[in-house]
Design a protein around this motif. Sequence first.
Motif, PDB file in Angstrom:
ATOM      1  N   GLY A 124       9.418  -1.958   6.949  1.00  0.00           N
ATOM      2  CA  GLY A 124       7.953  -2.031   6.872  1.00  0.00           C
ATOM      3  C   GLY A 124       7.268  -1.937   8.216  1.00  0.00           C
ATOM      4  O   GLY A 124       6.083  -1.586   8.297  1.00  0.00           O
ATOM      5  N   TRP A 160       0.195  -7.028   5.302  1.00  0.00           N
ATOM      6  CA  TRP A 160       0.628  -5.954   6.196  1.00  0.00           C
ATOM      7  C   TRP A 160       0.720  -4.620   5.455  1.00  0.00           C
ATOM      8  O   TRP A 160       0.177  -3.603   5.926  1.00  0.00           O
ATOM      9  CB  TRP A 160       1.984  -6.322   6.803  1.00  0.00           C
ATOM     10  N   PHE A 161       1.392  -4.616   4.302  1.00  0.00           N
ATOM     11  CA  PHE A 161       1.537  -3.367   3.543  1.00  0.00           C
ATOM     12  C   PHE A 161       0.188  -2.885   3.008  1.00  0.00           C
ATOM     13  O   PHE A 161      -0.058  -1.670   2.936  1.00  0.00           O
ATOM     14  CB  PHE A 161       2.552  -3.539   2.409  1.00  0.00           C
ATOM     15  N   ALA A 162      -0.685  -3.830   2.648  1.00  0.00           N
ATOM     16  CA  ALA A 162      -2.036  -3.443   2.214  1.00  0.00           C
ATOM     17  C   ALA A 162      -2.782  -2.763   3.359  1.00  0.00           C
ATOM     18  O   ALA A 162      -3.471  -1.741   3.153  1.00  0.00           O
ATOM     19  CB  ALA A 162      -2.806  -4.675   1.732  1.00  0.00           C
ATOM     20  N   LEU A 181      -1.412  -1.154   5.868  1.00  0.00           N
ATOM     21  CA  LEU A 181      -0.802   0.173   6.038  1.00  0.00           C
ATOM     22  C   LEU A 181      -1.403   1.173   5.060  1.00  0.00           C
ATOM     23  O   LEU A 181      -1.762   2.305   5.428  1.00  0.00           O
ATOM     24  CB  LEU A 181       0.713   0.099   5.822  1.00  0.00           C
ATOM     25  N   ALA A 182      -1.507   0.752   3.793  1.00  0.00           N
ATOM     26  CA  ALA A 182      -2.014   1.641   2.746  1.00  0.00           C
ATOM     27  C   ALA A 182      -3.479   2.001   2.994  1.00  0.00           C
ATOM     28  O   ALA A 182      -3.866   3.171   2.901  1.00  0.00           O
ATOM     29  CB  ALA A 182      -1.844   0.983   1.381  1.00  0.00           C
ATOM     30  N   ILE A 223       5.023  -1.701  -4.102  1.00  0.00           N
ATOM     31  CA  ILE A 223       4.306  -2.114  -2.886  1.00  0.00           C
ATOM     32  C   ILE A 223       4.762  -1.333  -1.655  1.00  0.00           C
ATOM     33  O   ILE A 223       3.948  -0.668  -0.992  1.00  0.00           O
ATOM     34  CB  ILE A 223       4.499  -3.634  -2.631  1.00  0.00           C
ATOM     35  N   ALA A 268       2.924   2.114   0.235  1.00  0.00           N
ATOM     36  CA  ALA A 268       2.248   1.771   1.492  1.00  0.00           C
ATOM     37  C   ALA A 268       2.804   2.587   2.661  1.00  0.00           C
ATOM     38  O   ALA A 268       2.044   3.106   3.494  1.00  0.00           O
ATOM     39  CB  ALA A 268       2.391   0.275   1.772  1.00  0.00           C
ATOM     40  N   ASN A 308       0.812   5.482   4.784  1.00  0.00           N
ATOM     41  CA  ASN A 308       0.578   5.305   6.216  1.00  0.00           C
ATOM     42  C   ASN A 308       1.136   6.454   7.036  1.00  0.00           C
ATOM     43  O   ASN A 308       0.482   6.906   7.994  1.00  0.00           O
ATOM     44  CB  ASN A 308       1.151   3.978   6.703  1.00  0.00           C
TER      45      ASN A 308
END
Length: 626
Positions: free
Chosen positions: A26, A180-182, A184-185, A254, A258, A262
């Motif tokens: 990630g 964090w992944f949100a 990135l997306a 998820i 993401a 990104n």
Amino acid sequence: MTEHHKKSSLAGLTLAAVGIVYGDIGTSPLYTLKTIFDPVHGLQLNEANLLGIISLIFWGLSLIVSLKYVSLVLRADNRGEGGIMALMALALSSVTKQTQRWHYALMLLGVFGATMFYGDSVITPAISVLSAIEGLDVAAPGLEQYIVPLTIIVLVSLYAVQHKGTAGIGRWFGPIMVIWFAALAVMGVINILAAPEILTALNPLHALRFMFENRMIAFVALGAVVLAFTGAEALYADMGHFGKHPIRVAWFLIVFPALALNYLGQGALLLTRPEAISNPFFQQLGAWSVYPLVALSTLATVIASQATISGTFSMTKQAIALGLLPRMRIMHTSASEIGQIYIPAVNWLQLAVVLMAVVGFGSSEMLAGAYGIAVTATMLATTVLTFFVIRYRWNLPLWLCIGATGFFIVIDVLLFSASTLKLFHGGWFPLLLAIILFTTMLTWKRGRQLVFQNLQKHAIPLEEFLSSLFVAPPTRVYGTAIFLRGESDGVPHALLHNLSHNKVLHERVVFFTVHVVEEPWVPAEEQVKITDLGHQCYQLNVHYGFKDEPDIPKALAQCERLGMTFEMMETSFFIARQTVISTPGSGMATWREHLFVAMSRNARGAADYYQIPTNRVIELGTQVEI
């Protein structure tokens, strides 16, 4: 379990998996594109090359992570456990006598893969935290001189709190990584909307065209493209903690979306602003976002580092159980979670090597070359071991096994070959670490074999000894004596010494043997077996998996259901402490014998390792030549 509880537990495990399993992969967007287009690789930043690279990353994530690891390798579980050690044990137990010739080769391959994982676990904290702190240079170029010192402070702080465990802060890992992944997306979508033509990179023809048109330069670039797949091994290694389903749900719902968004977003940014290649990640939203992104990415990289540190502790414990490393002090940091352990020697040694990497390489671009070899070597070892599992464990047709794993072996060999081009630009670092660990593990295993052979040569068969002993039995004294006895050993040296010096035998004598099987867990009801040898003498065999916690008092408590009870204050444990002596001209090379002797002298005592109460232990010395 009700449907509601199943859903809630799946949601909880999925959230936890996002926090622990996917921290490494990630945080790859922090440095991947910046490294690929580093001028040292000679790859020009233009639209065709950019579309080709983004296409390679997207389809690499699809094939290597989604198809290979999530769909295929996760099926090769060893009683629910994953990771290269568990896979090696599964492959070794799968080969029959007809294929026994593969046994030693598979063991070597598994050990090599494990040592490369150690290299990966050293580089991950170094490159991840370093790349996060490097964001400061985007906001204020004058802060460049503080990047390495700040990275050292973060890493030392992280390793210094390892003895406290992650039980307290672990519950925050999942929510932070979801944020964090949100992020990135969202950043990806914003940049894709500004340059939607980047979406043509989803066509795999761009990846193929890039490879054919650029040839050697594209091959060199592959060594950096592999950075997008780092951490794929972690989702397999952590399978035992979360199960296959939550890991798969977390990936497809998820993590994969993401990451894909990104990388596409960074590609879109570079289409419109090629100058952002100096650090595309931190320039996705403009100057205002740099400091918040540095803070969030530092948190994310600390979590990613924590996962690899915990993974190192877990793998070391497995290696000790499988006889590849000497016994070490293992502390439990959680009363409820058996998997949460802390190994002081490994913690501080790993920190020292991580700091050497940070200071020696100085930047994430320099470390990237070192990263590729460690990751691709472990991937290749996993694929080869998987072939033996699906062929000899699952008994699938040969053509299907070759087809399923051969495709991935071609990809792994290609990526590994590309990574070896960085051998003199950092690639030597994990390779040197792996060689040192590989030599250490094989030396310990071979040394233990030589000790065993020496003991076997002078062993007195136990049954015959007892028969002759009770022709004119010695004086029996009150209480129980437990003698630790190795697998297939004869009469324990401690018993011979006790009879020779004290001239007495306890009224009940138990010979205690620990067997470690090539499986992660042995069910409690199958662990203990007792054989009556007559004259109140018994053979007690305890079987552990390589992830089980060796605990002799607990094993003795399990004997109650078999009709044998132990009162600890009336029980004495007799242990022979071996002093290994190197003798020239036999066994191993002299330097390896000296290495083994040094490790043997510093190994944790059997009484401590098996959690025997110290006030009940009697140690008797014995010398063994190798």
